[in-house]
Design a protein around this motif. Structure first.
Motif, mmCIF file in Angstrom:
data_model
loop_
_atom_site.group_PDB
_atom_site.id
_atom_site.type_symbol
_atom_site.label_atom_id
_atom_site.label_comp_id
_atom_site.label_asym_id
_atom_site.label_seq_id
_atom_site.Cartn_x
_atom_site.Cartn_y
_atom_site.Cartn_z
ATOM 1 N N GLN A 1 0.850 -1.181 0.000
ATOM 2 C CA GLN A 1 0.000 0.000 0.000
ATOM 3 C C GLN A 1 0.893 1.242 0.000
ATOM 4 N N LYS A 2 0.379 2.310 -0.586
ATOM 5 C CA LYS A 2 1.170 3.524 -0.756
ATOM 6 C C LYS A 2 1.084 4.471 0.430
ATOM 7 N N LYS A 3 -0.009 4.396 1.188
ATOM 8 C CA LYS A 3 -0.238 5.390 2.232
ATOM 9 C C LYS A 3 0.589 5.130 3.479
ATOM 10 N N PHE A 4 1.808 5.629 3.441
ATOM 11 C CA PHE A 4 2.685 5.636 4.608
ATOM 12 C C PHE A 4 3.372 6.999 4.670
ATOM 13 N N GLY A 5 3.552 7.504 5.857
ATOM 14 C CA GLY A 5 4.313 8.742 6.049
ATOM 15 C C GLY A 5 4.969 8.697 7.409
ATOM 16 N N HIS A 6 5.912 9.581 7.657
ATOM 17 C CA HIS A 6 6.582 9.562 8.963
ATOM 18 C C HIS A 6 6.482 10.916 9.650
ATOM 19 N N ALA A 7 6.557 10.883 10.953
ATOM 20 C CA ALA A 7 6.464 12.087 11.772
ATOM 21 C C ALA A 7 7.852 12.464 12.257
ATOM 22 N N GLY A 8 8.569 13.263 11.471
ATOM 23 C CA GLY A 8 9.896 13.705 11.894
ATOM 24 C C GLY A 8 11.005 12.909 11.266
ATOM 25 N N THR A 9 11.697 13.522 10.316
ATOM 26 C CA THR A 9 12.799 12.857 9.624
ATOM 27 C C THR A 9 13.953 12.565 10.581
ATOM 28 N N LEU A 10 14.571 11.411 10.380
ATOM 29 C CA LEU A 10 15.768 11.038 11.139
ATOM 30 C C LEU A 10 16.921 10.929 10.161
ATOM 31 N N ASP A 11 18.046 11.574 10.468
ATOM 32 C CA ASP A 11 19.201 11.588 9.559
ATOM 33 C C ASP A 11 19.607 10.175 9.156
ATOM 34 N N PRO A 12 20.106 10.003 7.938
ATOM 35 C CA PRO A 12 20.472 8.657 7.454
ATOM 36 C C PRO A 12 21.419 7.898 8.379
ATOM 37 N N MET A 13 22.430 8.575 8.935
ATOM 38 C CA MET A 13 23.403 7.874 9.771
ATOM 39 C C MET A 13 22.956 7.735 11.228
ATOM 40 N N ALA A 14 21.787 8.281 11.555
ATOM 41 C CA ALA A 14 21.241 8.150 12.907
ATOM 42 C C ALA A 14 20.356 6.914 12.993
ATOM 43 N N SER A 15 20.157 6.429 14.201
ATOM 44 C CA SER A 15 19.250 5.308 14.428
ATOM 45 C C SER A 15 18.248 5.712 15.499
ATOM 46 N N GLY A 16 17.258 4.840 15.706
ATOM 47 C CA GLY A 16 16.322 5.101 16.787
ATOM 48 C C GLY A 16 14.885 5.274 16.338
ATOM 49 N N VAL A 17 14.094 5.883 17.202
ATOM 50 C CA VAL A 17 12.640 5.941 17.046
ATOM 51 C C VAL A 17 12.226 6.741 15.813
ATOM 52 N N LEU A 18 11.499 6.052 14.929
ATOM 53 C CA LEU A 18 10.867 6.694 13.785
ATOM 54 C C LEU A 18 9.388 6.331 13.828
ATOM 55 N N VAL A 19 8.535 7.330 13.997
ATOM 56 C CA VAL A 19 7.094 7.103 14.070
ATOM 57 C C VAL A 19 6.510 7.192 12.666
ATOM 58 N N VAL A 20 5.864 6.106 12.250
ATOM 59 C CA VAL A 20 5.314 6.002 10.897
ATOM 60 C C VAL A 20 3.794 5.967 10.969
#
Length: 274
Positions: A28-47
């Motif tokens: 499905q296409k409908k995905f988005g994230h709340a707050g970009t996280l830098d490529p070299m960073a790790s951790g919480v990504l809210v989708v």
């Protein structure tokens, strides 16, 4: 597939890479994230998935918590060690790590890194940098709520801050305050939108747990007397002290409603969520 997905983004992936992988996995296409996280960073990504993508403009708990570390001795064009070295200097070790960190607490006008996605005249700052153009200086108003050392030898620390804070800028400015050149060496996002790293799931997990949108909206719930009216976006009269509420049909979220004008009992649909 609808709801809130909390992932532990691995270092080396962009936030868009994560979205692309989820689209392929769940078809499905409908995905988005709340707050970009830098490529070299790790951790919480809210989708946000499916109808939950509609709540993005209404998120209120946007504060973040990070764990980061600082590298001394060089200045990078990205303000982290993954960019290009612009200048080097002998390290000055004569500073109080904890006291310097504490000096960041409070509201401040923070200089945005040159390699950021912030737009100037419709163009992202890192596009200016990549094309060899002069990057305009940009500042943003942020607040550091708390910052404390973890390991003085590693120059690692925890920081709790408002949305829009650049931890790379904290590391760069730490250098300026201590007579050094400095950049961010590592970054882990420990908390975002009310979710912690302990709740984050691995992106390659066979199945994922999706949370209801109520978890990120923090709005009082009101059961709709006539759910069809809510689905049709009709104005309603409510005896409620809150200016914004979540209209429900049992356990199903129907819409966000808001007071039409100050003092009025009339509420209008701000966003349908079915």
């Amino acid at each position: 597939m609808n709801g809130i997905l909390v992932l532990n983004k691995p270092a080396g992936m962009t936030s868009f890479d994560v979205i692309a992988k989820l689209r392929k996995k769940y078809k499905q296409k409908k995905f988005g994230h709340a707050g970009t996280l830098d490529p070299m960073a790790s951790g919480v990504l809210v989708v946000l998935a499916g109808s939950a993508t509609k709540v993005l403009p209404f998120l209120t708990d946007t504060d973040k918590e990070y764990q980061a570390s600082i590298a001394l001795g060089a200045k990078y064009d990205t303000d982290d060690v993954f960019g290009t070295v612009e200048q080097t200097r002998e390290i000055n070790p004569d500073f109080d790590f904890e006291a310097t960190l504490k000096s960041f607490v409070g509201k401040q006008h923070q200089k945005v890194p040159k390699a950021s996605a912030k737009k100037i005249n419709g163009k992202k700052m890192y596009d200016y940098l990549r094309s060899g153009q002069e990057v305009p200086e940009v500042y943003t108003d942020i607040e550091i709520y708390d910052i404390k050392p973890i390991d003085e030898n590693e120059l690692s620390f925890d920081v709790s801050c408002s949305s829009g804070t650049y931890v790379r800028s904290i590391c760069r400015d730490f250098g300026e305050k201590t007579g050094n050149l400095a950049a961010m060496k590592s970054l882990i996002r420990k908390k975002a939108n009310g979710f912690t790293l302990d709740e984050a799931q691995e992106i390659d997990a066979p199945e994922h747990t999706f949370y209801p949108v109520q978890r990120v909206l923090n709005l009082p719930e009101v059961q709709a007397e006539n759910p069809a009216d809510i689905r049709n976006g009709k104005t309603i009269v409510l005896e409620n002290k809150n200016d914004r509420v979540l209209m429900m049909d049992g356990d199903q979220v129907l819409a966000i409603y808001e007071r039409k004008m100050p003092g009025s009992k009339v509420f209008r649909s701000a966003r349908g969520l079915w």
